[in-house]
Enzyme design. Sequence first.
Site, PDB file in Angstrom:
ATOM      1  N   HIS A  94     -12.156  -4.037 -10.352  1.00 52.06           N
ATOM      2  CA  HIS A  94     -11.074  -4.990 -10.620  1.00 52.06           C
ATOM      3  C   HIS A  94     -11.549  -5.937 -11.715  1.00 52.06           C
ATOM      4  O   HIS A  94     -12.085  -7.016 -11.441  1.00 52.06           O
ATOM      5  CB  HIS A  94     -10.693  -5.768  -9.365  1.00 52.06           C
ATOM      6  N   MET A 133      -6.611   1.952   6.151  1.00 50.22           N
ATOM      7  CA  MET A 133      -5.538   1.430   6.982  1.00 50.22           C
ATOM      8  C   MET A 133      -6.099   0.350   7.904  1.00 50.22           C
ATOM      9  O   MET A 133      -7.035   0.584   8.661  1.00 50.22           O
ATOM     10  CB  MET A 133      -4.937   2.567   7.815  1.00 50.22           C
ATOM     11  N   HIS A 172      -4.543  -0.062 -12.977  1.00 40.06           N
ATOM     12  CA  HIS A 172      -4.252  -1.453 -12.635  1.00 40.06           C
ATOM     13  C   HIS A 172      -4.571  -2.352 -13.829  1.00 40.06           C
ATOM     14  O   HIS A 172      -3.956  -2.247 -14.867  1.00 40.06           O
ATOM     15  CB  HIS A 172      -5.032  -1.862 -11.384  1.00 40.06           C
ATOM     16  N   CYS A 194       0.816  -1.221   0.000  1.00 41.62           N
ATOM     17  CA  CYS A 194       0.000   0.000   0.000  1.00 41.62           C
ATOM     18  C   CYS A 194       0.847   1.268   0.000  1.00 41.62           C
ATOM     19  O   CYS A 194       0.539   2.228  -0.696  1.00 41.62           O
ATOM     20  CB  CYS A 194      -0.904   0.018   1.229  1.00 41.62           C
ATOM     21  N   HIS A 195       1.880   1.286   0.837  1.00 45.89           N
ATOM     22  CA  HIS A 195       2.630   2.532   1.055  1.00 45.89           C
ATOM     23  C   HIS A 195       3.857   2.657   0.165  1.00 45.89           C
ATOM     24  O   HIS A 195       4.455   3.730   0.107  1.00 45.89           O
ATOM     25  CB  HIS A 195       3.044   2.636   2.524  1.00 45.89           C
TER      26      HIS A 195
END
Length: 578
Positions: A404, A123, A362, A85-86
């Site tokens: 997705h 988060m 994506h 994620c980060h």
Amino acid sequence: MKTPTFTTRNGLLGLTIAALLTGPALALAAKGKHPASETETKYEGAPSVVDISKTKDMITTDGPAMTKAEFKRAKEIFFERCAGCHGVLRKGATGKPLTTDITRKLGTDAIKAFITYGSPAGMPNWGTSGVLNKEQIDLMARYLQHEPPQPPEWGMKEMKATWKVNIPPEKRPRKKMNHYNIQNIFSVTLRDAGQIALIDGDTKKIINVIKTGYAVHISRLSASGRYLYVIGRDARVNLIDLWMKKPDTVATIKVGMEARSVETSKYKGYMDKYAIAGDYWPPQYVIMDGLTLKPEKVVSTRGMTVDTQEYHPEPRVAAIVASHEHPEFIVNVKETGKVLLVNYEDINNLSVTTIPAARFLHDGGWDSTHRYFLTAANKSNKIAVIDSKDRDLKALIDVTKIPHPGRGANFIHPKYGPVWGTSALGNDHVTLIGTDPVNHPKYAWKVVQILKGQGGGSLFIKTHPKSHNLWVDTPLNPDSKISQSVAVFDIDHLDKGFRTLPIAKWANLGDGPKRVVQPEYNKAGDEVWFSVWNSKTKKSALVVVNDKTRKLKTVIKDKRLVTPTGKFNVYNTVHDIY
């Protein structure tokens, strides 16, 4: 429950947790219920496969005291839980930046609270969910105030050091040397085994199990259908010759430390000439010789974001498709939100057209004409439409939470004409978008219908030109009844909703998570295959369903089928049929 506040070491008022968590959200977190979707956590929290033993550790005097052993353990946790994620460099990806200019102002106590309770923005509540204990949370709070470890770069020198040609082109068969119906072979990812299984779609027998990189993400076929290219998350690419008596690897290369995408040149005159692979780390793509995997050109994707025009040091390469209109690869750059049209006519003088779209690009696929590329900017909740003929952006379409599509699904809607569909991670929506600007212009590039599926956590949606069925999986849904089954719609009667098929139950595997993932058709379009993805120590299987009757046809079981996930039929992959 009272919302806590904290003061940083330098006396400034630090992070007020209320800025991250609303009162109700904090209450949910305290009860172990996370305000963000569990499916999002499962998907975004996939561990990075960057080799942390190769990173340069940055223990500085500016961060809280840590021993080398503590730093090493915290680094392991970050790459397992947080880097997806980060970002490896903590500059922010789908998650917020965690650079030291931010974390040191917050201070240890505030960061500990954030890790413990999570946030509604996505988060995870690592503490109240029991995933991390208090000691680990304290470790991570201190670690995040040190500069991030620096993974090594991976350029032409490193690639060539790993490049190996097992069988050179001149020593390969001049004609097909086996009896297999190559067009109906399936390349099946055996994720945790670091292998693929080649399965004869006619006999349902395993032809060969081939060692590959870890967690193969993509299998792609050359335009001729002879060569199979697979890439693992560890950035190893295998080139497999399907003409051999027993198809096997003829060349390999490692193109980086972490990757996900590979594609081959399909434009007329360039069949089997080039391959391209895209990296997560380092952020770059490489163009290779299609017959040997010799690396020819490495190009960085670092640059400015499409929205704020800020420099991003880690924009990862996501989906890559080969244009049918020009000698070009279409490359999604995730964090900057840009689509690159990489022209391979002259790779020494490379021409790249940059199309601004939306951040966090994506997966995606072609419409039925193979002119328009529809791709999800998942965290922006948009679908971008790229016109590969005119080489521009046709539309940015708002959709619901975290689309997705995989490659998506094309079919003729009884009311709206040709449509392309995507499912979603964040909710139960199956979104249909009109794709015919010629005969149905008022519906083109608009959401024409939203179907209600089983739930969130879907990864793939699939149909076939010869089918009247639309299949939607939900492998990441937290409800096992949903993750172990599949929804199927009748395209001619979408208003009747879906029927559920108990795919995992049909597999009869015993215990384990048994997630059902990725419908894939055979060449004829009369069978649809599903992976029943169990844990590595449990039995897995492939379930084959009669597409016309929706009844079980056969179950493929073999002890070598370890954690099967993606499946790629040769004919459908060559011709972009979905």
